[in-house]
Design a protein around this motif. Sequence first.
Motif, PDB file in Angstrom:
ATOM      1  N   UNK A 572       0.840  -1.211   0.000  1.00 49.14           N
ATOM      2  CA  UNK A 572       0.000   0.000   0.000  1.00 49.14           C
ATOM      3  C   UNK A 572       0.868   1.251   0.000  1.00 49.14           C
ATOM      4  N   UNK A 573       1.864   1.281   0.889  1.00 45.14           N
ATOM      5  CA  UNK A 573       2.704   2.470   0.999  1.00 45.14           C
ATOM      6  C   UNK A 573       3.605   2.651  -0.215  1.00 45.14           C
ATOM      7  N   UNK A 574       4.108   1.548  -0.777  1.00 47.40           N
ATOM      8  CA  UNK A 574       4.932   1.656  -1.988  1.00 47.40           C
ATOM      9  C   UNK A 574       4.092   2.153  -3.164  1.00 47.40           C
ATOM     10  N   UNK A 575       2.866   1.650  -3.269  1.00 44.62           N
ATOM     11  CA  UNK A 575       1.955   2.108  -4.327  1.00 44.62           C
ATOM     12  C   UNK A 575       1.660   3.590  -4.165  1.00 44.62           C
ATOM     13  N   UNK A 576       1.408   4.013  -2.920  1.00 42.82           N
ATOM     14  CA  UNK A 576       1.145   5.428  -2.646  1.00 42.82           C
ATOM     15  C   UNK A 576       2.325   6.287  -3.078  1.00 42.82           C
ATOM     16  N   UNK A 577       3.523   5.799  -2.789  1.00 39.84           N
ATOM     17  CA  UNK A 577       4.739   6.538  -3.139  1.00 39.84           C
ATOM     18  C   UNK A 577       4.869   6.675  -4.652  1.00 39.84           C
ATOM     19  N   UNK A 578       4.621   5.567  -5.374  1.00 43.83           N
ATOM     20  CA  UNK A 578       4.715   5.577  -6.848  1.00 43.83           C
ATOM     21  C   UNK A 578       3.675   6.510  -7.452  1.00 43.83           C
ATOM     22  N   UNK A 579       2.402   6.359  -7.024  1.00 41.11           N
ATOM     23  CA  UNK A 579       1.325   7.188  -7.572  1.00 41.11           C
ATOM     24  C   UNK A 579       1.519   8.653  -7.222  1.00 41.11           C
ATOM     25  N   UNK A 580       2.053   8.904  -6.040  1.00 43.35           N
ATOM     26  CA  UNK A 580       2.265  10.283  -5.605  1.00 43.35           C
ATOM     27  C   UNK A 580       3.332  10.981  -6.434  1.00 43.35           C
ATOM     28  N   UNK A 581       4.270  10.202  -6.961  1.00 42.28           N
ATOM     29  CA  UNK A 581       5.345  10.785  -7.771  1.00 42.28           C
ATOM     30  C   UNK A 581       5.013  10.787  -9.267  1.00 42.28           C
ATOM     31  N   UNK A 582       3.907  10.136  -9.646  1.00 37.26           N
ATOM     32  CA  UNK A 582       3.536  10.068 -11.071  1.00 37.26           C
ATOM     33  C   UNK A 582       2.153  10.683 -11.316  1.00 37.26           C
ATOM     34  N   UNK A 583       1.112   9.907 -11.031  1.00 33.46           N
ATOM     35  CA  UNK A 583      -0.258  10.335 -11.337  1.00 33.46           C
ATOM     36  C   UNK A 583      -0.670  11.564 -10.531  1.00 33.46           C
ATOM     37  N   UNK A 584      -0.340  11.569  -9.238  1.00 30.60           N
ATOM     38  CA  UNK A 584      -0.787  12.651  -8.355  1.00 30.60           C
ATOM     39  C   UNK A 584       0.352  13.606  -7.992  1.00 30.60           C
ATOM     40  N   UNK A 585       1.330  13.716  -8.847  1.00 36.04           N
ATOM     41  CA  UNK A 585       2.518  14.500  -8.475  1.00 36.04           C
ATOM     42  C   UNK A 585       2.217  15.993  -8.333  1.00 36.04           C
ATOM     43  N   UNK A 586       1.160  16.485  -8.961  1.00 34.77           N
ATOM     44  CA  UNK A 586       0.847  17.915  -8.865  1.00 34.77           C
ATOM     45  C   UNK A 586      -0.214  18.242  -7.826  1.00 34.77           C
ATOM     46  N   UNK A 587      -0.671  17.230  -7.102  1.00 34.69           N
ATOM     47  CA  UNK A 587      -1.731  17.512  -6.124  1.00 34.69           C
ATOM     48  C   UNK A 587      -1.156  18.280  -4.936  1.00 34.69           C
TER      49      UNK A 587
END
Length: 821
Positions: A572-587
Amino acid sequence: MKLSEVKNSNKVIITKVLGHGSFRKRISEMGFIKGKEVKVIKNAPFNGPIEFKILNYNVSLRKSEADLIEVVPSDKFVESLNGSYEGVIDRKIDQINQSERTKTINIALVGNPNCGKTTLFNFISGSKERVGNYSGVTVDIKKATFKTKGYTFNFYDLPGTYSLTAYSKEEIFVRKFIYEQTPDLVINVLDATNLERNLFLTTQLIDMDLRIVAALNMFDELEKKKLYFNRDGMSRLLGMPFIPTISSKGIGLDNLIEKVIEVFEGREKSTRHIHINYGKDLEESIKLVRQKIKENKPITDKISSRFLAIKLLEKDQHVLELLADYKNFDEIKAVTNREIKKIEGLVNEDSETVITDAKYGFITGALKETFKDPNQSKKTRSEKIDNILTQKYLGFPLFTAILFLMFYTTFKLGAYPMNWIDIGVAALGNFVNNIMPEGMLRDLLVNGIISGAGSVLVFLPNILILFFFISLLEGTGYMARAAFIMDKIMHRFGLHGRSFIPLIMGFGCNVPAILATRTMRNRGDRILTMLIIPFMSCSARLPVYILIISAFFDKYHTLYLVGIYIAGIIFAFLTAQILNKTVFKNKETPFVMELPTYRLPTFRNIIYQMWDKTQHYLKKIGTIILVGVVIIWALEYFPRHTKQAAQYEKQLEEVQRNDNLNGEFKKKQTATLEQQIESERLMNSYLGRLGRIVEPVMRPLGFDWKMSISLLAGLPAKEIIVSTMGVLYQTNSDESTVNLQKKLKDETYKSGKRQGQKVFTQPTALAFLIFILIYFPCIGVVATIKNESGSWKWAAFTIFYTTALAWTAAFVVFNIAQLIF
């Protein structure tokens, strides 16, 4: 000096707010503006967010956000004229008697979060005729309808919001509802003990040129704290009546309804149209922009041109989009830009901040003569409680203890009614099985509909108990403290502190956990949290874990089980880290969160919330799970006849006709043949064929076609995996789990290169556990993600991402485990 550098218990004055975007908007609207006094309370555990006191309420910011606020000691601050009190501008417009036109009054309830607005609504709606849910882009509006004093009242409970700025979905939705639905009146619910912050929203409602009745809620707390408020004086100033209410007890609500009728009929003397005077320079700019907007009538028939002008000067993108089709849009834009430049040049400050300063300047001036707080320097009851519950060293252990108690009670106490429902569903299935003739309809009812509905209903007691605790934590104000305590850890993985509670809930059931993300204000944070909740091992997976671990690992059962749960958290945390740096990087995820006053919620309100959430769970999820189970049933059921099954049936008839066989032997042979018939049918059913198609894909993980079918059968609900294995591996329903474990251990390949070898080995078992942990969440979870995100895109992403990750992780685990075992 930066606010983050100020030591605990010290007071300072704000001189400048840096930063930009949503952070600056939210921070200024919550009172962090030049000239306001701030007191530093304490740091969260793990050196997390810092708690501050401003405008007589507590709020938390991260250190990085506090770095953006410049302050000076109180004795070094030089008072400026910025945001000074200019009073109001009276408008000579007579009140209209609307009762001559209609006997229906549409009322919008508007107020800050934690002001008691929903409690007020619940008290009104709970004793009246009808309550319904009206959904808009992931935001719920409650509607209550009742008749009294010759009128029909439609009450709309709008989401709690601090302002009408385009910062969050709630704010956009509230103002869109007001100018599209044009309610006859707005009841502005105010926390009587926190007027300076609450009146900011009131000033925006006045800008919208609405008829307002102010509900001075929690009035008993104002009296208990011996606060003085001259509500008649404020009524005369703002042109609206202020009615004392205690919504938790239903006190003052009759007076509120009476006052609404008086305003509607044009009889209320204090009601009049006013404009807040923002000062000569701002008023001149507002007038010029307004004149340009008023050249086109259609939109200003519904929305105040003054409100639109102020929002344009605040650089509000949504209002710009609203006016984009105007013929003179370019002229409106040019005038607005010119006036923004002029305002910012005069005070060397962002135009939005200048308007916010002016609003708070007006509020401060209005409260100087009407409100007195003799206890301002004393510690509040909430601060005394927080000295223990959010203390640097005690905060986290106490929070862990509260969570343990919550989940221990949920599963221990919920186990009793859960078993009763399980027995009831089984009894109903047996009853239908006995009274109906054998055939497809009976199978559909017993193994499809009853079994499917039972898989939803069986978890209802746990969900009710869980929602009871969640409602209790929300109602008391502790939920905000939980986010405050955990934000530092969550923030390291790109998550918001509020993500923690839904993730913990996911260990019970992922569906209510996803629903719990509604407490998060930022859409990016909500969706990111939704996408990682399926990695939390829900209780439905537990039977499969226990079955496999007990069968293939002789020692350290608890360690393997805990390891699976920890693996889910890591993914869960690794996925969050990946998505946060790619899909949601501008949030943008500023941690600007109010820590509301501790209050004891009413039993009525808790029950209402429990029922509301449970009803939502049953309606939106129960039907979808049911449909999914029926689809799986149909795929398992058809086609019914095969050559091999016909041979087994012939042998079964011979055994049953043979009276020479020993009774016990005959019974055993009959059971074996019946299982072989069912296994053969299942293998050649559409689901079985699908399993054989999927098998080549799953073979690198060590899985055969039976394991593949079991995984496919688990799509509607993971509990089905165990029962599917029971059929596939020819285990009687009345046989123990131990027997199924033995069958799994003894299972060998019947053909091919690996003929005679064991299907299940320890590497295969580990890979199987990992796959079940990660792959395709149940249909209920997928549907809930779709409903809560408002798009099939995120539901589809969840399906494909989790399944692809499950395959990859299981492949890695299988191959590494083969080297170890």
